[in-house]
Design a protein around this motif. Structure first.
Motif, mmCIF file in Angstrom:
data_model
loop_
_atom_site.group_PDB
_atom_site.id
_atom_site.type_symbol
_atom_site.label_atom_id
_atom_site.label_comp_id
_atom_site.label_asym_id
_atom_site.label_seq_id
_atom_site.Cartn_x
_atom_site.Cartn_y
_atom_site.Cartn_z
ATOM 1 N N PHE A 140 -9.055 26.265 -3.064
ATOM 2 C CA PHE A 140 -8.488 25.546 -4.207
ATOM 3 C C PHE A 140 -7.860 26.485 -5.235
ATOM 4 C CE2 PHE A 140 -12.171 22.811 -2.908
ATOM 5 C CZ PHE A 140 -11.420 21.881 -2.233
ATOM 6 N N ASN A 143 -1.372 28.526 -5.420
ATOM 7 C CA ASN A 143 -0.642 29.218 -4.352
ATOM 8 C C ASN A 143 -0.132 30.591 -4.758
ATOM 9 O OD1 ASN A 143 -0.987 27.134 -2.506
ATOM 10 N ND2 ASN A 143 0.840 26.052 -3.215
ATOM 11 N N SER A 344 -6.743 25.210 -8.780
ATOM 12 C CA SER A 344 -5.551 24.371 -8.781
ATOM 13 C C SER A 344 -5.973 22.912 -8.940
ATOM 14 C CB SER A 344 -4.760 24.554 -7.482
ATOM 15 O OG SER A 344 -3.771 23.555 -7.360
ATOM 16 N N TRP A 346 -4.132 20.269 -8.788
ATOM 17 C CA TRP A 346 -3.492 19.385 -7.804
ATOM 18 C C TRP A 346 -4.110 19.533 -6.421
ATOM 19 C CZ3 TRP A 346 -1.187 15.485 -9.644
ATOM 20 C CH2 TRP A 346 -0.517 15.558 -10.859
ATOM 21 N N LYS A 347 -4.536 20.742 -6.045
ATOM 22 C CA LYS A 347 -5.193 20.908 -4.757
ATOM 23 C C LYS A 347 -6.505 20.130 -4.713
ATOM 24 C CE LYS A 347 -3.440 25.333 -2.998
ATOM 25 N NZ LYS A 347 -3.828 26.667 -2.527
#
Length: 367
Positions: A140, A143, A344, A346-347
């Motif tokens: 998580f 990127n 993250s 969004w992850k």
């Protein structure tokens, strides 16, 4: 003893015979080397090996100066760490919180000389490689976290102070020995709408009073010797192999920061005594035997107590991501790493959404 202390002071800095630059310890070796011309010298180890000091004279404040010396210290006003940094160290920043340290604030202070040191086994560059591998394996993580900015000037190799205590332990105890046995217990259950009586095996414990004595040698009880109010060293990386300790030689410290102990020997001894009590209880349980044990009382005494002040290696650094600073720590012997990191949103959001969708599909199929 005074001559020995003066000898240690004189050996703190060694200059290169070729160019005059300071020789620094080369991690993973017994060499000190010049980073400018490449000249190397072998660290001469003491023949006496690791030195244990008698505990009682130091606790009684007698002879405490016989194995001590005066060093220059810098105190971080932000996090409270006390650090010994050589005058020519390139970046005068606190190893814990990275706040600037003012060389004019340096002061002299006595310390009990270390009896042993666990030398660094790899250099700063290797610690950065371990960090990069760690980042790539984080779940998580954003990127682009692998692009996190590491500041080499804020990655420091730090020798942490610890106390170790040895003692002969003797304890008498009272307790109970528990032996398991099983009984058949009837119960009723429904089978095809009918009430059926069955039995099951339940475990019971038969307790027997017991008493006895245990004794043995308690070796190298490791006690932390400094407080870190901020960015404390994680327990996860505190897995040093003390069998690799070397007799103390100041050459191993060259090029690294050394933290001075802030937990007095007396307090360290109190902590080690509590650890010895836990050991006594463990030994008592082993002596009681059976399937389980209860220890009701332990009367413990320690004798022939000795101690060492030792230094253990860790790399401390920080990295920047999206304008925020995160710290990480690498064990300077084993390479184990621990630190804080960003997540993250969004992850995590899409992962949770995915799990919910799977659950909904399974519920629909079950109907």
């Amino acid at each position: 003893m005074e001559e020995e202390a003066n000898k240690v002071v004189s050996e703190r800095k060694k200059s290169c015979v070729n160019c005059g630059a300071e020789l620094k310890y080369k991690p993973g070796t017994t060499q000190i080397t010049c980073e400018y011309c490449g000249h190397e010298e072998t660290i001469v180890q003491h023949q006496d090996g690791l030195q244990e000091l008698d505990l009682i004279p130091y606790l009684d404040e007698m002879g405490s100066q016989s194995h001590s010396e005066e060093i220059m210290m810098l105190h971080c006003k932000n996090c409270g760490a006390n650090q010994h940094i050589e005058e020519n160290y390139k970046s005068l920043h606190c190893v814990y919180c990275t706040m600037p340290l003012i060389i004019e604030d340096a002061y002299k202070e006595d310390w009990i000389l270390p009896g042993a040191v666990l030398p660094f086994q790899f250099d700063q560059k290797k610690s950065h490689q371990i960090f990069s591998k760690w980042v790539k394996g984080l779940w998580f993580a954003p990127n682009n976290l692998k692009k996190a900015a590491l500041d080499p000037q804020k990655t420091k190799g730090l020798y942490l102070p610890y106390w170790t205590f040895d003692a002969q332990l003797y304890a008498s105890y009272t307790g109970q020995r528990g032996d398991y046995y099983y009984v058949s217990v009837p119960y009723t259950t429904k089978v095809n709408g009918k009430t059926v009586q069955r039995t099951r095996q339940e475990r019971r414990t038969r307790w027997t009073p017991t008493r006895g004595n245990v004794n043995g040698f308690v070796d190298d009880t490791l006690i932390k010797a400094s407080h870190q109010r901020k960015n404390a060293i994680p327990q996860k990386i505190s897995n040093w192999n003390l069998n690799a300790l070397e007799a103390f030689n100041t050459s191993f410290l060259s090029g690294f920061v050394t933290e001075k102990y802030t937990i007095p020997l007396k307090d360290g001894h109190l902590s080690s005594t509590k650890e010895a009590e836990k050991i006594a209880i463990t030994w008592a349980k082993r002596d009681i035997g059976g399937d389980t044990q209860r220890v009701n009382s332990v009367d413990m005494s320690l004798s022939e107590e000795t101690f060492k002040h030792i230094l253990l290696p860790v790399y401390i650094s920080a990295y920047q991501y999206n304008g925020k600073k995160y710290n990480f720590f690498v064990n300077g012997q084993t390479g184990s790493i621990s630190g804080n990191r960003p997540y993250s949103f969004w992850k995590i959001f899409f992962f949770v959404l995915f799990i919910i969708m799977i659950i909904l599909v399974l519920v629909m199929l079950s109907k």
